[in-house]
Design a protein around this motif. Structure first.
Motif, PDB file in Angstrom:
ATOM      1  N   UNK A  87       0.843  -1.197   0.000  1.00  0.00           N
ATOM      2  CA  UNK A  87       0.000   0.000   0.000  1.00  0.00           C
ATOM      3  C   UNK A  87       0.878   1.247   0.000  1.00  0.00           C
ATOM      4  N   UNK A  88       0.286   2.371  -0.366  1.00  0.00           N
ATOM      5  CA  UNK A  88       1.006   3.633  -0.426  1.00  0.00           C
ATOM      6  C   UNK A  88       0.554   4.578   0.683  1.00  0.00           C
ATOM      7  N   UNK A  89       1.497   5.367   1.185  1.00  0.00           N
ATOM      8  CA  UNK A  89       1.215   6.392   2.190  1.00  0.00           C
ATOM      9  C   UNK A  89       1.620   7.752   1.634  1.00  0.00           C
ATOM     10  N   UNK A  90       0.711   8.722   1.719  1.00  0.00           N
ATOM     11  CA  UNK A  90       0.995  10.093   1.302  1.00  0.00           C
ATOM     12  C   UNK A  90       0.931  10.985   2.543  1.00  0.00           C
ATOM     13  N   UNK A  91       2.083  11.317   3.123  1.00  0.00           N
ATOM     14  CA  UNK A  91       2.122  12.023   4.405  1.00  0.00           C
ATOM     15  C   UNK A  91       2.222  13.534   4.270  1.00  0.00           C
ATOM     16  N   UNK A  92       1.969  14.214   5.375  1.00  0.00           N
ATOM     17  CA  UNK A  92       2.228  15.648   5.483  1.00  0.00           C
ATOM     18  C   UNK A  92       3.567  15.834   6.191  1.00  0.00           C
ATOM     19  N   UNK A  93       3.939  17.083   6.372  1.00  0.00           N
ATOM     20  CA  UNK A  93       5.198  17.404   7.042  1.00  0.00           C
ATOM     21  C   UNK A  93       5.187  16.998   8.522  1.00  0.00           C
ATOM     22  N   UNK A  94       4.026  16.745   9.109  1.00  0.00           N
ATOM     23  CA  UNK A  94       3.944  16.409  10.534  1.00  0.00           C
ATOM     24  C   UNK A  94       3.944  14.908  10.794  1.00  0.00           C
ATOM     25  N   UNK A  95       4.164  14.118   9.787  1.00  0.00           N
ATOM     26  CA  UNK A  95       3.981  12.675   9.939  1.00  0.00           C
ATOM     27  C   UNK A  95       5.285  11.889   9.982  1.00  0.00           C
ATOM     28  N   UNK A  96       6.344  12.487  10.525  1.00  0.00           N
ATOM     29  CA  UNK A  96       7.636  11.797  10.600  1.00  0.00           C
ATOM     30  C   UNK A  96       7.555  10.524  11.432  1.00  0.00           C
ATOM     31  N   UNK A  97       6.779  10.555  12.515  1.00  0.00           N
ATOM     32  CA  UNK A  97       6.647   9.367  13.363  1.00  0.00           C
ATOM     33  C   UNK A  97       6.024   8.214  12.569  1.00  0.00           C
ATOM     34  N   UNK A  98       5.051   8.522  11.732  1.00  0.00           N
ATOM     35  CA  UNK A  98       4.434   7.483  10.906  1.00  0.00           C
ATOM     36  C   UNK A  98       5.458   6.883   9.948  1.00  0.00           C
ATOM     37  N   UNK A  99       6.311   7.722   9.370  1.00  0.00           N
ATOM     38  CA  UNK A  99       7.302   7.226   8.421  1.00  0.00           C
ATOM     39  C   UNK A  99       8.327   6.338   9.109  1.00  0.00           C
ATOM     40  N   UNK A 100       8.761   6.736  10.298  1.00  0.00           N
ATOM     41  CA  UNK A 100       9.701   5.915  11.056  1.00  0.00           C
ATOM     42  C   UNK A 100       9.048   4.582  11.417  1.00  0.00           C
ATOM     43  N   UNK A 101       7.778   4.626  11.805  1.00  0.00           N
ATOM     44  CA  UNK A 101       7.061   3.398  12.138  1.00  0.00           C
ATOM     45  C   UNK A 101       6.870   2.513  10.919  1.00  0.00           C
ATOM     46  N   UNK A 102       6.806   3.119   9.760  1.00  0.00           N
ATOM     47  CA  UNK A 102       6.678   2.370   8.512  1.00  0.00           C
ATOM     48  C   UNK A 102       7.964   1.600   8.191  1.00  0.00           C
ATOM     49  N   UNK A 103       9.061   1.982   8.860  1.00  0.00           N
ATOM     50  CA  UNK A 103      10.325   1.294   8.662  1.00  0.00           C
ATOM     51  C   UNK A 103      11.364   2.097   7.909  1.00  0.00           C
ATOM     52  N   UNK A 104      11.077   3.355   7.605  1.00  0.00           N
ATOM     53  CA  UNK A 104      12.038   4.191   6.916  1.00  0.00           C
ATOM     54  C   UNK A 104      13.172   4.588   7.851  1.00  0.00           C
ATOM     55  N   UNK A 105      14.350   4.782   7.289  1.00  0.00           N
ATOM     56  CA  UNK A 105      15.493   5.201   8.076  1.00  0.00           C
ATOM     57  C   UNK A 105      15.221   6.581   8.665  1.00  0.00           C
ATOM     58  N   UNK A 106      15.372   6.766   9.986  1.00  0.00           N
ATOM     59  CA  UNK A 106      15.033   8.046  10.607  1.00  0.00           C
ATOM     60  C   UNK A 106      15.860   9.224  10.093  1.00  0.00           C
ATOM     61  N   UNK A 107      17.122   8.974   9.754  1.00  0.00           N
ATOM     62  CA  UNK A 107      17.954  10.055   9.217  1.00  0.00           C
ATOM     63  C   UNK A 107      17.448  10.468   7.840  1.00  0.00           C
ATOM     64  N   UNK A 108      17.024   9.498   7.042  1.00  0.00           N
ATOM     65  CA  UNK A 108      16.450   9.833   5.740  1.00  0.00           C
ATOM     66  C   UNK A 108      15.144  10.605   5.915  1.00  0.00           C
ATOM     67  N   UNK A 109      14.346  10.214   6.896  1.00  0.00           N
ATOM     68  CA  UNK A 109      13.086  10.915   7.158  1.00  0.00           C
ATOM     69  C   UNK A 109      13.338  12.374   7.527  1.00  0.00           C
ATOM     70  N   UNK A 110      14.412  12.625   8.271  1.00  0.00           N
ATOM     71  CA  UNK A 110      14.714  13.979   8.745  1.00  0.00           C
ATOM     72  C   UNK A 110      15.502  14.804   7.740  1.00  0.00           C
ATOM     73  N   UNK A 111      15.849  14.231   6.599  1.00  0.00           N
ATOM     74  CA  UNK A 111      16.644  14.960   5.611  1.00  0.00           C
ATOM     75  C   UNK A 111      15.969  16.245   5.167  1.00  0.00           C
TER      76      UNK A 111
END
Length: 358
Positions: free
Chosen positions: A87-111
């Protein structure tokens, strides 16, 4: 289609009260399996710690800005758990926690929040669109992706996160209409945290709930207590299944609260009082879920300690990696601007190269 089928529940769906005690949910929703709730708890603990760490990094100058989602963890985590890997997720700028929970690298999320020129991760590989700063533009992109999946006969569903402020944008209404007409498999997930920066909900909309905005477009809608993880996960699971099995789009509004300021650059004390914040802190979604699971005998002190230990280890890794200076190539300024560099762009690149040589 009957209007009654489209209507949300008259009051937000909830399974667990603020004090962690169970309540009787509306007919049609099931309590998620215990293992899913335990996984949600572990992810919420890590997400809360990550959010605190990211906030601290802004004070240390390692991030340019950070929009905290403290208090919205039930929404962030349930949204991810309701989706499959395809499935696909389309996040806003406030959804970093969701992206980290999705399994994305936290440093990449914070880039992006660090000041990088790109989102930091590969959207195609992760099935996560870039975090969107312009309000509501990602909702139209989400519908386009959902329609593409449908046309390719893929079973994937798209979930578009959006804040209450974004529902006041024209893009949001165009997306709802587009999704309904195309019968696209997309779930619009509104995290109503009561403020669009400093503008309270009452000055944004006169609707009895934002969930009612789906009815005029022929979209099934629901509202849920956004600080009740059990309820949010149950409702979103049903919404995703509705979209996946050919039911078309679904709109879910979660009533939650942004405990911290809009970003580290905001002074929330200018537009909301301390008593309001304290009232919502008493409804903390993490504490509520922990109490609920403890009372059911599903969670003990050892499991709680283990979750917090894992969160500390995660935060330590984020600190270590974010404290390393990024390797910046100034010539990236000229990449991906045009398919073929223009004479002006080549001239500017040559000028920069000359200055760097001096």
């Amino acid at each position: 289609m009957s209007v009654d089928v489209l209507l949300p529940s008259p009051v937000p769906v909830r399974f667990v009260a603020e004090d962690g005690t169970p309540v009787q949910p509306p007919t049609g929703y099931q309590v998620p399996e215990e293992d899913r709730l335990l996984e949600a708890y572990r992810r919420m603990v890590v997400g809360r710690r990550f959010d605190r760490q990211a906030t601290a990094l802004t004070k240390q100058g390692r991030l340019a800005v950070y929009p905290s989602s403290r208090g919205q963890e039930a929404c962030q985590i349930a949204g991810v758990l309701a989706l499959r890997e395809d499935d696909w997720l389309f996040p806003t700028y406030r959804d970093s926690v969701a992206l980290v929970s999705r399994g994305l690298d936290p440093v990449e999320v914070l880039t992006l929040l660090r000041g990088g020129w790109h989102c930091g991760y590969d959207p195609a590989a992760t099935r996560v669109a870039p975090q969107c700063t312009p309000l509501a533009t990602q909702t139209i992109h989400a519908v386009g992706m959902a329609d593409a999946l449908r046309r390719k006969n893929e079973s994937g569903v798209v979930m578009a996160f959006i804040g209450d402020g974004g529902t006041s944008e024209g893009d949001f209404h165009e997306a709802l209409n587009y999704a309904a007409v195309l019968h696209a498999p997309v779930v619009f997930f509104v995290q109503n945290n009561k403020y669009a920066i400093s503008v309270p909900l009452a000055k944004q909309s006169a609707a009895p709930a934002l969930a009612y905005k789906g009815i005029g477009y022929g979209i099934r809608s629901e509202q849920v207590d956004g600080n009740d993880l059990v309820a949010v996960l149950s409702v979103l699971t049903a919404a995703v299944e509705h979209a996946r099995t050919g039911g078309g789009p679904f709109l879910v509004e979660a009533h939650t609260y942004r405990m911290d300021p809009h970003t580290n650059a905001d002074d929330a004390g200018r537009y909301r009082d301390k008593g309001e914040v304290e009232q919502w802190e008493a409804a903390d979604p993490l504490a509520r879920l922990e109490t609920y699971l403890r009372e059911r005998g599903a969670l003990d002190a050892a499991a709680v300690d283990a979750a917090h230990q894992a969160a500390e280890e995660f935060a330590a890794r984020v600190r270590e990696e974010m404290n390393a200076d990024p390797k910046a190539d100034p010539f990236e300024l000229f990449e991906h601007v045009f398919a073929e560099a223009t004479p002006q762009l080549r001239e500017q690149r040559a000028l920069l190269a000359s200055e760097l040589e001096d």
